[in-house]
Design an enzyme around this catalytic site. Structure first.
Site, PDB file in Angstrom:
ATOM      1  N   ARG A   1      15.080  -1.495  12.102  1.00 37.18           N
ATOM      2  CA  ARG A   1      15.438  -2.669  11.321  1.00 37.18           C
ATOM      3  C   ARG A   1      13.987  -3.459  10.985  1.00 37.18           C
ATOM      4  O   ARG A   1      14.017  -4.646  11.802  1.00 37.18           O
ATOM      5  CB  ARG A   1      16.537  -3.399  11.686  1.00 37.18           C
ATOM      6  CG  ARG A   1      16.827  -4.677  10.842  1.00 37.18           C
ATOM      7  CD  ARG A   1      17.505  -4.035   9.514  1.00 37.18           C
ATOM      8  NE  ARG A   1      18.589  -3.434   9.824  1.00 37.18           N
ATOM      9  CZ  ARG A   1      19.115  -2.605   8.697  1.00 37.18           C
ATOM     10  NH1 ARG A   1      18.604  -2.752   7.462  1.00 37.18           N
ATOM     11  NH2 ARG A   1      20.274  -1.942   8.865  1.00 37.18           N
TER      12      ARG A   1
ATOM     13  N   GLU B   1       9.470  -2.674  -1.900  1.00 35.46           N
ATOM     14  CA  GLU B   1       9.471  -1.522  -1.344  1.00 35.46           C
ATOM     15  C   GLU B   1       9.043  -0.422  -2.634  1.00 35.46           C
ATOM     16  O   GLU B   1       9.582  -0.038  -3.385  1.00 35.46           O
ATOM     17  CB  GLU B   1      10.841  -0.903  -1.077  1.00 35.46           C
ATOM     18  CG  GLU B   1      11.647  -1.981   0.083  1.00 35.46           C
ATOM     19  CD  GLU B   1      12.977  -1.697  -0.071  1.00 35.46           C
ATOM     20  OE1 GLU B   1      13.716  -0.464  -0.108  1.00 35.46           O
ATOM     21  OE2 GLU B   1      13.744  -2.373   0.291  1.00 35.46           O
TER      22      GLU B   1
ATOM     23  N   GLN C   1      21.376   8.905   4.861  1.00 29.72           N
ATOM     24  CA  GLN C   1      20.765   7.969   4.299  1.00 29.72           C
ATOM     25  C   GLN C   1      19.146   7.791   4.331  1.00 29.72           C
ATOM     26  O   GLN C   1      18.952   7.731   5.442  1.00 29.72           O
ATOM     27  CB  GLN C   1      21.521   6.643   4.361  1.00 29.72           C
ATOM     28  CG  GLN C   1      20.796   5.460   3.486  1.00 29.72           C
ATOM     29  CD  GLN C   1      21.781   4.339   3.323  1.00 29.72           C
ATOM     30  OE1 GLN C   1      22.742   4.611   2.821  1.00 29.72           O
ATOM     31  NE2 GLN C   1      21.414   3.178   3.550  1.00 29.72           N
TER      32      GLN C   1
ATOM     33  N   HIS D   1       9.307   1.157   2.954  1.00 25.60           N
ATOM     34  CA  HIS D   1      10.302   0.024   2.966  1.00 25.60           C
ATOM     35  C   HIS D   1      10.102  -1.141   3.473  1.00 25.60           C
ATOM     36  O   HIS D   1      10.235  -1.484   4.699  1.00 25.60           O
ATOM     37  CB  HIS D   1      11.523   0.579   3.747  1.00 25.60           C
ATOM     38  CG  HIS D   1      13.044  -0.019   3.355  1.00 25.60           C
ATOM     39  ND1 HIS D   1      12.975  -1.654   3.615  1.00 25.60           N
ATOM     40  CD2 HIS D   1      13.971   0.337   3.079  1.00 25.60           C
ATOM     41  CE1 HIS D   1      14.432  -1.998   3.425  1.00 25.60           C
ATOM     42  NE2 HIS D   1      15.079  -0.830   2.784  1.00 25.60           N
TER      43      HIS D   1
ATOM     44  N   ARG E   1      12.156   8.757   8.876  1.00 28.34           N
ATOM     45  CA  ARG E   1      12.126   7.515   9.275  1.00 28.34           C
ATOM     46  C   ARG E   1      12.966   7.465  10.893  1.00 28.34           C
ATOM     47  O   ARG E   1      13.135   6.669  11.527  1.00 28.34           O
ATOM     48  CB  ARG E   1      12.937   6.366   8.902  1.00 28.34           C
ATOM     49  CG  ARG E   1      14.523   6.680   8.489  1.00 28.34           C
ATOM     50  CD  ARG E   1      15.169   5.617   7.610  1.00 28.34           C
ATOM     51  NE  ARG E   1      16.659   5.502   7.767  1.00 28.34           N
ATOM     52  CZ  ARG E   1      17.432   4.785   7.578  1.00 28.34           C
ATOM     53  NH1 ARG E   1      16.879   3.470   7.601  1.00 28.34           N
ATOM     54  NH2 ARG E   1      18.658   5.093   7.259  1.00 28.34           N
TER      55      ARG E   1
ATOM     56  N   ASP F   1      19.509  -6.497  -4.677  1.00 28.14           N
ATOM     57  CA  ASP F   1      19.006  -5.079  -4.337  1.00 28.14           C
ATOM     58  C   ASP F   1      18.804  -4.485  -5.645  1.00 28.14           C
ATOM     59  O   ASP F   1      19.901  -4.020  -6.224  1.00 28.14           O
ATOM     60  CB  ASP F   1      20.127  -4.631  -3.558  1.00 28.14           C
ATOM     61  CG  ASP F   1      19.798  -3.142  -3.054  1.00 28.14           C
ATOM     62  OD1 ASP F   1      18.561  -2.680  -3.256  1.00 28.14           O
ATOM     63  OD2 ASP F   1      20.650  -2.497  -2.368  1.00 28.14           O
TER      64      ASP F   1
END
Length: 295
Positions: free
Chosen positions: A61, A269, A84, A163, A89, A212
């Protein structure tokens, strides 16, 4: 040593004091310390939640998680078995080599090839290389995606995104220039509303509310400006950019987000996430960003 290999990470050190740390898990950059042209003391430029897990049990995170080959929940028929944001990652990458080590900068290459776990999710022949380069006031990351199949192999399609969690006071930061760019608002309540493009009218985009937004066919060069710093993000082959901050509304529901963490960053991002890159056998695609501390 400018490049230090540890059991779980690689540490880069620039002779002028800048540094970066890259976890082998996810090839995630978890620290970038850099001075600015006006302030000689290196400062941390990325946000990592104090509750982030760094042991390889789940994606980190914060920092710069690497999204490939799907952004968000998978939508492509070939991606239905993916988690997702794909597998990059949360896969363990290999340290390949030191690419550069001189006064100008230090650069390393990590790589990832299909293993049994990846093949169960994404059964295409590929080779990924991730090059991270540290300069005095700059960090660049480049993802090289190669279709490593035979000439008779079918092409494959993918999305990719960096990200970036940029450390900045969320209630004071502005992102520009995005005025006039079409975007999709993922905070809308219905799927229909989320699918309707809007047009950005603000000179500087703020994240004072839950944000977002997926900007399509964006400029490719952005300034992330707060009272204490300006970081420029310059991209190659990333036609889109996502601006995200959950604020308390959504941030308080994220299990590995520290209390009030949403006040300390903005995610800007760069990616290719509206539509897909199609890669033929033998072809290589490069997506790159250069982050520069301007102030």
């Amino acid at each position: 040593m400018p490049v230090t290999q540890k059991a779980d990470r690689v540490v880069l050190q620039h002779p002028q004091g800048a540094s970066a740390e890259i976890l082998l898990y996810g090839a995630t950059v978890i620290s970038w310390r850099s001075a600015s042209p006006t302030v000689p003391q290196p400062a941390e430029r990325l946000f990592v939640s104090s509750k982030a897990v760094l042991d390889g049990s789940k994606p980190v995170r914060g920092g710069i998680p690497l999204v490939f080959p799907a952004f968000g929940a998978p939508t492509h028929p070939d991606h239905i078995r993916l988690p997702q944001h794909g597998f990059a990652r949360n896969s363990v990458w290999a340290f390949s080599s030191t690419v550069m080590d001189n006064e100008a900068g230090v650069s390393v290459k990590l790589s990832l090839d299909p293993n049994d776990a990846i093949k169960a999710q994404f059964d295409h022949p590929f080779h990924l290389e991730y090059v991270v380069t540290l300069a005095e006031h700059q960090l660049s990351t480049g993802l090289h995606v190669k279709h490593s199949g035979l000439s008779t192999s079918a092409p494959f399609e993918f999305q990719a995104l960096f990200h970036n969690y940029i450390r900045a006071p969320a209630n004071e930061v502005l992102i520009s220039p995005l005025i006039g760019v079409s975007y999709y608002d993922k905070t809308e309540a219905t799927e229909e509303a989320r699918a309707i493009p809007k047009v950005e009218t603000r000179e500087g985009v703020d994240v004072k509310m839950f944000t977002d937004f997926v900007y399509e066919n964006a400029p490719g060069k952005y300034d992330v400006t707060s009272p204490s710093s300006t970081i420029e993000i310059k991209t190659t082959n990333f036609k889109d950019v996502v601006v995200w901050n959950p604020q308390q509304e959504a941030g308080s529901k994220i299990g590995d987000m520290e209390e009030g963490g949403w006040e300390k960053y903005v995610c800007v991002e760069p990616g290719y996430v509206r539509g897909f890159v199609k890669l033929e056998p033998g072809q290589t695609w490069l997506g790159q960003q250069v982050l520069t501390v301007k102030v």
